[in-house]
Structure formats: C-alpha cells, structure tokens
Design an enzyme around this catalytic site. Structure first.
Site, PDB file in Angstrom:
ATOM      1  N   TYR A  68       0.831  -1.212   0.000  1.00 54.26           N
ATOM      2  CA  TYR A  68       0.000   0.000   0.000  1.00 54.26           C
ATOM      3  C   TYR A  68       0.864   1.260   0.000  1.00 54.26           C
ATOM      4  CZ  TYR A  68      -4.389  -2.414   0.088  1.00 54.26           C
ATOM      5  OH  TYR A  68      -5.443  -3.190  -0.301  1.00 54.26           O
ATOM      6  N   ARG A  71       1.848   1.853  -3.468  1.00 55.32           N
ATOM      7  CA  ARG A  71       0.740   2.395  -4.292  1.00 55.32           C
ATOM      8  C   ARG A  71       0.425   3.839  -3.898  1.00 55.32           C
ATOM      9  NH1 ARG A  71      -3.940  -1.720  -3.654  1.00 55.32           N
ATOM     10  NH2 ARG A  71      -5.012  -0.411  -5.182  1.00 55.32           N
ATOM     11  N   GLN A 102     -14.866   2.221  -8.239  1.00 57.57           N
ATOM     12  CA  GLN A 102     -14.248   1.149  -7.452  1.00 57.57           C
ATOM     13  C   GLN A 102     -12.812   1.554  -7.119  1.00 57.57           C
ATOM     14  OE1 GLN A 102     -15.310  -2.973  -9.218  1.00 57.57           O
ATOM     15  NE2 GLN A 102     -15.444  -1.531 -10.910  1.00 57.57           N
ATOM     16  N   ASP A 105      -8.093   5.932  -5.819  1.00 57.03           N
ATOM     17  CA  ASP A 105      -7.010   6.895  -6.088  1.00 57.03           C
ATOM     18  C   ASP A 105      -7.442   8.353  -6.052  1.00 57.03           C
ATOM     19  OD1 ASP A 105      -7.250   5.718  -9.516  1.00 57.03           O
ATOM     20  OD2 ASP A 105      -8.407   7.296  -8.529  1.00 57.03           O
ATOM     21  N   HIS A 120     -14.997   1.463  -2.695  1.00 56.79           N
ATOM     22  CA  HIS A 120     -13.949   0.669  -2.051  1.00 56.79           C
ATOM     23  C   HIS A 120     -12.976   1.518  -1.241  1.00 56.79           C
ATOM     24  CE1 HIS A 120     -14.663  -2.636  -5.310  1.00 56.79           C
ATOM     25  NE2 HIS A 120     -15.557  -2.663  -4.345  1.00 56.79           N
ATOM     26  N   CYS A 128      -6.677   3.759  12.587  1.00 57.30           N
ATOM     27  CA  CYS A 128      -6.129   2.791  13.545  1.00 57.30           C
ATOM     28  C   CYS A 128      -7.112   1.633  13.734  1.00 57.30           C
ATOM     29  CB  CYS A 128      -5.926   3.503  14.891  1.00 57.30           C
ATOM     30  SG  CYS A 128      -5.589   2.349  16.244  1.00 57.30           S
ATOM     31  N   CYS A 152      -3.026   4.651  20.800  1.00 63.15           N
ATOM     32  CA  CYS A 152      -3.158   3.345  21.478  1.00 63.15           C
ATOM     33  C   CYS A 152      -2.090   2.342  21.061  1.00 63.15           C
ATOM     34  CB  CYS A 152      -4.564   2.765  21.221  1.00 63.15           C
ATOM     35  SG  CYS A 152      -4.759   2.162  19.541  1.00 63.15           S
ATOM     36  N   THR A 190     -13.706  -1.491 -16.243  1.00 61.85           N
ATOM     37  CA  THR A 190     -13.770  -2.458 -15.157  1.00 61.85           C
ATOM     38  C   THR A 190     -13.962  -3.855 -15.733  1.00 61.85           C
ATOM     39  OG1 THR A 190     -14.903  -3.131 -13.125  1.00 61.85           O
ATOM     40  CG2 THR A 190     -16.265  -2.072 -14.828  1.00 61.85           C
ATOM     41  N   ASN A 215     -14.492  -0.142 -22.866  1.00 61.57           N
ATOM     42  CA  ASN A 215     -13.391  -0.965 -22.380  1.00 61.57           C
ATOM     43  C   ASN A 215     -12.563  -1.440 -23.580  1.00 61.57           C
ATOM     44  OD1 ASN A 215     -12.699  -1.899 -19.585  1.00 61.57           O
ATOM     45  ND2 ASN A 215     -12.492  -3.848 -20.658  1.00 61.57           N
TER      46      ASN A 215
HETATM   47  C1  BV8 Z   1     -17.823  -8.590   0.248  1.00 58.77           C
HETATM   48  C2  BV8 Z   1      -9.855  -2.012  -2.679  1.00 58.77           C
HETATM   49  C3  BV8 Z   1     -19.009  -9.683   1.948  1.00 58.77           C
HETATM   50  C4  BV8 Z   1      -8.565  -2.477  -2.130  1.00 58.77           C
HETATM   51  C5  BV8 Z   1     -10.866  -3.889  -3.851  1.00 58.77           C
HETATM   52  C6  BV8 Z   1     -14.181 -15.814  -2.545  1.00 58.77           C
HETATM   53  C7  BV8 Z   1     -13.351 -15.439  -1.494  1.00 58.77           C
HETATM   54  C8  BV8 Z   1     -13.430 -14.171  -0.895  1.00 58.77           C
HETATM   55  C9  BV8 Z   1     -14.368 -13.244  -1.367  1.00 58.77           C
HETATM   56  C10 BV8 Z   1     -15.179 -13.639  -2.424  1.00 58.77           C
HETATM   57  C11 BV8 Z   1     -15.098 -14.891  -3.015  1.00 58.77           C
HETATM   58  N1  BV8 Z   1     -16.006 -14.947  -4.023  1.00 58.77           N
HETATM   59  C12 BV8 Z   1     -16.659 -13.770  -4.092  1.00 58.77           C
HETATM   60  C13 BV8 Z   1     -16.188 -12.977  -3.111  1.00 58.77           C
HETATM   61  C14 BV8 Z   1     -16.645 -11.624  -2.824  1.00 58.77           C
HETATM   62  C15 BV8 Z   1     -15.520 -10.688  -3.249  1.00 58.77           C
HETATM   63  C16 BV8 Z   1     -15.320 -10.793  -4.752  1.00 58.77           C
HETATM   64  O1  BV8 Z   1     -16.121 -10.295  -5.509  1.00 58.77           O
HETATM   65  N2  BV8 Z   1     -14.222 -11.456  -5.157  1.00 58.77           N
HETATM   66  C17 BV8 Z   1     -13.934 -11.599  -6.575  1.00 58.77           C
HETATM   67  C18 BV8 Z   1     -12.421 -11.581  -6.795  1.00 58.77           C
HETATM   68  C19 BV8 Z   1     -14.569 -12.893  -7.056  1.00 58.77           C
HETATM   69  N3  BV8 Z   1     -15.956  -9.368  -2.872  1.00 58.77           N
HETATM   70  C20 BV8 Z   1     -15.674  -8.920  -1.645  1.00 58.77           C
HETATM   71  O2  BV8 Z   1     -15.000  -9.529  -0.823  1.00 58.77           O
HETATM   72  C21 BV8 Z   1     -16.302  -7.578  -1.292  1.00 58.77           C
HETATM   73  N4  BV8 Z   1     -16.881  -7.690   0.008  1.00 58.77           N
HETATM   74  O3  BV8 Z   1     -18.289  -9.307  -0.594  1.00 58.77           O
HETATM   75  O4  BV8 Z   1     -18.154  -8.621   1.573  1.00 58.77           O
HETATM   76  C22 BV8 Z   1     -19.661  -9.237   3.179  1.00 58.77           C
HETATM   77  C23 BV8 Z   1     -21.026  -9.000   3.148  1.00 58.77           C
HETATM   78  C24 BV8 Z   1     -21.642  -8.637   4.306  1.00 58.77           C
HETATM   79  C25 BV8 Z   1     -20.913  -8.475   5.480  1.00 58.77           C
HETATM   80  C26 BV8 Z   1     -19.507  -8.679   5.493  1.00 58.77           C
HETATM   81  C27 BV8 Z   1     -18.880  -9.058   4.334  1.00 58.77           C
HETATM   82  C28 BV8 Z   1     -15.227  -6.492  -1.216  1.00 58.77           C
HETATM   83  C29 BV8 Z   1     -14.584  -6.305  -2.565  1.00 58.77           C
HETATM   84  C30 BV8 Z   1     -13.666  -5.085  -2.529  1.00 58.77           C
HETATM   85  C31 BV8 Z   1     -12.224  -5.532  -2.661  1.00 58.77           C
HETATM   86  N5  BV8 Z   1     -11.380  -4.333  -2.748  1.00 58.77           N
HETATM   87  N6  BV8 Z   1     -10.141  -2.779  -3.893  1.00 58.77           N
HETATM   88  C32 BV8 Z   1      -7.435  -2.096  -3.042  1.00 58.77           C
HETATM   89  O5  BV8 Z   1      -7.644  -1.467  -4.092  1.00 58.77           O
HETATM   90  O6  BV8 Z   1      -6.293  -2.400  -2.653  1.00 58.77           O
HETATM   91  S1  BV8 Z   1     -11.181  -4.729  -5.281  1.00 58.77           S
HETATM   92  C33 BV8 Z   1     -10.185  -4.177  -6.551  1.00 58.77           C
HETATM   93  O7  BV8 Z   1     -10.564  -4.931  -7.716  1.00 58.77           O
HETATM   94  C34 BV8 Z   1     -10.438  -2.734  -6.942  1.00 58.77           C
HETATM   95  O8  BV8 Z   1     -11.205  -2.005  -6.030  1.00 58.77           O
HETATM   96  C35 BV8 Z   1     -11.204  -2.835  -8.211  1.00 58.77           C
HETATM   97  O9  BV8 Z   1     -12.330  -2.121  -8.148  1.00 58.77           O
HETATM   98  C36 BV8 Z   1     -11.635  -4.213  -8.218  1.00 58.77           C
HETATM   99  C37 BV8 Z   1     -12.045  -4.693  -9.585  1.00 58.77           C
HETATM  100  O10 BV8 Z   1     -11.004  -4.415 -10.461  1.00 58.77           O
HETATM  101  P1  BV8 Z   1     -11.302  -3.418 -11.694  1.00 58.77           P
HETATM  102  O11 BV8 Z   1     -11.488  -2.029 -11.180  1.00 58.77           O
HETATM  103  O12 BV8 Z   1     -12.389  -3.972 -12.548  1.00 58.77           O
HETATM  104  O13 BV8 Z   1      -9.918  -3.460 -12.395  1.00 58.77           O
HETATM  105  P2  BV8 Z   1      -9.334  -4.679 -13.236  1.00 58.77           P
HETATM  106  O14 BV8 Z   1      -7.858  -4.518 -13.250  1.00 58.77           O
HETATM  107  O15 BV8 Z   1      -9.943  -5.963 -12.764  1.00 58.77           O
HETATM  108  O16 BV8 Z   1      -9.901  -4.405 -14.698  1.00 58.77           O
HETATM  109  C38 BV8 Z   1      -9.451  -3.250 -15.387  1.00 58.77           C
HETATM  110  C39 BV8 Z   1     -10.231  -3.192 -16.667  1.00 58.77           C
HETATM  111  O17 BV8 Z   1      -9.835  -2.004 -17.322  1.00 58.77           O
HETATM  112  C40 BV8 Z   1      -9.907  -4.353 -17.607  1.00 58.77           C
HETATM  113  O18 BV8 Z   1     -11.115  -4.837 -18.163  1.00 58.77           O
HETATM  114  C41 BV8 Z   1      -9.037  -3.700 -18.676  1.00 58.77           C
HETATM  115  O19 BV8 Z   1      -9.290  -4.259 -19.970  1.00 58.77           O
HETATM  116  C42 BV8 Z   1      -9.545  -2.287 -18.669  1.00 58.77           C
HETATM  117  N7  BV8 Z   1      -8.577  -1.289 -19.104  1.00 58.77           N
HETATM  118  C43 BV8 Z   1      -7.227  -1.367 -19.140  1.00 58.77           C
HETATM  119  N8  BV8 Z   1      -6.731  -0.202 -19.638  1.00 58.77           N
HETATM  120  C44 BV8 Z   1      -7.796   0.605 -19.881  1.00 58.77           C
HETATM  121  C45 BV8 Z   1      -8.969  -0.071 -19.536  1.00 58.77           C
HETATM  122  N9  BV8 Z   1     -10.194   0.464 -19.656  1.00 58.77           N
HETATM  123  C46 BV8 Z   1     -10.273   1.712 -20.157  1.00 58.77           C
HETATM  124  N10 BV8 Z   1      -9.189   2.434 -20.509  1.00 58.77           N
HETATM  125  C47 BV8 Z   1      -7.951   1.921 -20.389  1.00 58.77           C
HETATM  126  N11 BV8 Z   1      -6.880   2.644 -20.747  1.00 58.77           N
HETATM  127 ZN    ZN Z   2      -5.415   3.742  18.051  1.00 59.72          ZN
END
Ligand code: BV8
Ligand code: ZN
Length: 252
Positions: A68, A71, A102, A105, A120, A128, A152, A190, A215
């Site tokens: 992080y 980043r 999502q 940044d 997100h 903390c 803390c 996305t 996309n």
């Molecule tokens: C939840 C923040 C439940 C952090 C992010 C199995 C195990 C564990 C979890 C799960 C599982 N199965 C399903 C899940 C749920 C999980 C999930 O969906 N997993 C996926 C992988 C299957 N989701 C969660 O865990 C969410 N929480 O479900 O909680 C719950 C419910 C109730 C109570 C308690 C709990 C939380 C998900 C959030 C995770 N955090 N980010 C960080 O950034 O460090 S996710 C991260 O990936 C980013 O936020 C981003 O949004 C996300 C998706 O990525 P994209 O933005 O789509 O980017 P990506 O690289 O994938 O794609 C880029 C696209 O751009 C491509 O298509 C590319 O072609 C295109 N591109 C490239 N260049 C360009 C372009 N487009 C335009 N112009 C260009 N120049």
């Molecule tokens: Zn603290």
C-alpha cells in the site's frame, strides 16, 4: 465526432435526465496507475486475497503495508487523465449525474467531479484498527514499516475495503440509487469481476437504463450491455462529450 457513436446512443443521451458512470481501474490506467488484472496489473504477481484482506494484513502486515505504501507513492505522483476530465465535464451536461468508482485513487475528485461514490474507500485515508483514529498519508508514510497509532499503539491500516469486508453502507445505498435513477449507465474500465460492485450494471439495466460498456477488451458485462464501445477511456470519453455537445448545438 458524432460518426463515432450510434444515433441510438446519442438519442438516448439527448433524452437522458440522469447519467451514471461506473468506473474501475482501467480509467486510471492512462494516468499511470497499474490495473489489477490487465497486463502488468498488480495482481499479476499476487492473488487479491493474498494482499487486500484483513487476515493477510494480520498474517503479514509488513508485506501488505509495503504494497500500500508503494501504491500511495505512485498515486501521489499521478495526475487525472482526459478520461477523468471528460467525466467531470459530462457532469455539467445533465440534470442528474454521478460517478460510482471502485478506484481508491481520488482521481475523479481531483479532475473536478462533484458527485463521486467511492465503493472501495480511498488510499489517501488511513485509520487505527484499535481506536479508529484517522491518519493522513503524510503521517503514516513518515513512519518506517507498519505505522503505529500514537494514541493506542495498534497498527494503522489504509481506509480501503478489503476482500471479505462490507462496503461502506452509505456509499453503497447512494450507488444503488444512482444506478436505478440512470437513463444511461456507462460501465468504464472495469473487468466486472468484483462483487457486489459488479452487480450495479445489472441493477441499472433492470431499472430501464441504456447500458453502455467502454473498455479495450470484452468483459462478463459485455454480453448484457446495449452497446460496447471498444477502446480506452482517455480516448473515447472526450470524444463522447464532444459528440453530446455537437448534437445539442449543431454547428452552423
Ligand atoms: C464482500 C480495494 C461480503 C482495495 C478492492 C471468494 C473469497 C473471498 C471473497 C469472495 C469470493 N467470491 C466472491 C467474493 C466476494 C468478493 C469478490 O467479488 N471477489 C472476486 C475476486 C470474485 N468481494 C468482496 O469480498 C467484497 N466484500 O463481498 O463482503 C460481506 C457481506 C456482508 C458483510 C460482510 C462481508 C469487497 C470487494 C472489494 C475488494 N477491494 N479494492 C485495493 O484497491 O487495494 S477490489 C479491486 O478490484 C479494486 O477495487 C477494483 O475495483 C476491483 C475490480 O477491479 P477493476 O477495477 O475492474 O480493475 P481490473 O484490473 O480488474 O480491470 C481493469 C479493466 O480495465 C480491464 O477490463 C481492462 O481491460 C480495462 N482497461 C485497461 N486499460 C484501460 C482499460 N479500460 C479503459 N481504458 C484503459 N486505458
Ligand atoms: Zn489507536
């Protein structure tokens, strides 16, 4: 300019009261922020669950924090690109407009977008895990390794949503409303893989929105989209803004 876009899309935009833009990492790619899954994406070397999760942070806080901090430093150096700027301009062209992002940044706000729902979290904020005290990036990056709370002594983490964590309720509810209110819903840069964020295009379409995907490559959302504009956001979005303006006030 208009030729680039279908009469159907321009017609929908002319009638639209409300347009919602849903963005992912692709929108920031041309600012130099690496995507997650594309070529050279961050996840290429790691699986998301290995880094962006609470138990990864508890198991290996130094590795997660270093990723992080790296980043944070990249994001502190980058600028919004023409795609971000075009969305800020587009906001002024419609009675209702929202960006649901999502991305963590903060580039939409820096480009001038007023209504931005951050699903997100935001990498410029930290808190903390013990007492919730908030810290700026300047404060946490001044410390070596995993930052400690001055109140803390517990670890400080980035204010982003990790896998397995709930999305901020307020932002989620506002995003669902923005999806349901949209006459045109733009899904931009996305891969449509991460839920519940990836359900917003379907929610919008079910409420009657005209769904447009922008996309460079197809995604799981492409099949349900009414139109797929293949290309990058920094190229297509400025052209789309120009086409809307020209359609509204034909030259001559
Ligand atoms: C939840 C923040 C439940 C952090 C992010 C199995 C195990 C564990 C979890 C799960 C599982 N199965 C399903 C899940 C749920 C999980 C999930 O969906 N997993 C996926 C992988 C299957 N989701 C969660 O865990 C969410 N929480 O479900 O909680 C719950 C419910 C109730 C109570 C308690 C709990 C939380 C998900 C959030 C995770 N955090 N980010 C960080 O950034 O460090 S996710 C991260 O990936 C980013 O936020 C981003 O949004 C996300 C998706 O990525 P994209 O933005 O789509 O980017 P990506 O690289 O994938 O794609 C880029 C696209 O751009 C491509 O298509 C590319 O072609 C295109 N591109 C490239 N260049 C360009 C372009 N487009 C335009 N112009 C260009 N120049
Ligand atoms: Zn603290």
């Amino acid at each position: 300019m208009r030729g680039r876009f279908s009469d159907r899309l321009l017609g929908k935009l002319m009638e639209a009261d409300w347009v919602t833009a849903f963005t992912g990492a692709g929108v920031s790619a041309e600012s130099g922020v690496p995507t997650f899954r594309g070529t050279g994406g961050i996840w290429a070397r790691f699986k998301p669950e290995e880094l962006a999760s609470m138990d990864a942070f508890m198991r290996n806080p130094d590795l997660v924090w270093e990723w992080y901090a790296h980043r944070k430093r990249i994001i502190a150096e980058v600028q919004p690109n023409p795609g971000h700027v075009a969305l800020a301009q587009m906001e002024l062209l419609f009675a209702g407009f929202a960006v649901i992002t999502q991305n963590i940044d903060n580039l939409h706000r820096r480009a001038g977008s007023a209504t931005v729902h951050e699903l997100h979290g935001n990498i410029e904020r930290n808190y903390c895990i013990g007492c919730g005290r908030r810290y700026s990036n300047a404060e946490v990056l001044a410390q070596k390794g995993v930052p400690r709370c001055t109140e803390c002594g517990k670890a400080v983490r980035p204010d982003v949503v990790w896998f397995g964590e709930q999305l901020p309720l307020e932002e989620w509810e506002r995003s669902v409303r923005a999806a349901q209110s949209a006459d045109v819903f733009l899904s931009i840069g996305t891969s449509g893989i991460v839920y519940p964020a990836a359900s917003l295009p379907q929610i919008s379409r079910r409420s009657g929105a005209y769904l447009v995907e922008i996309n460079p490559e197809p995604t799981p959302l492409t099949d349900i989209a009414d139109e797929f504009l293949q290309g990058t956001s920094a190229t297509i979005l400025p052209l789309l803004v120009k086409a809307i303006e020209e359609t509204r006030t034909p030259q001559g």
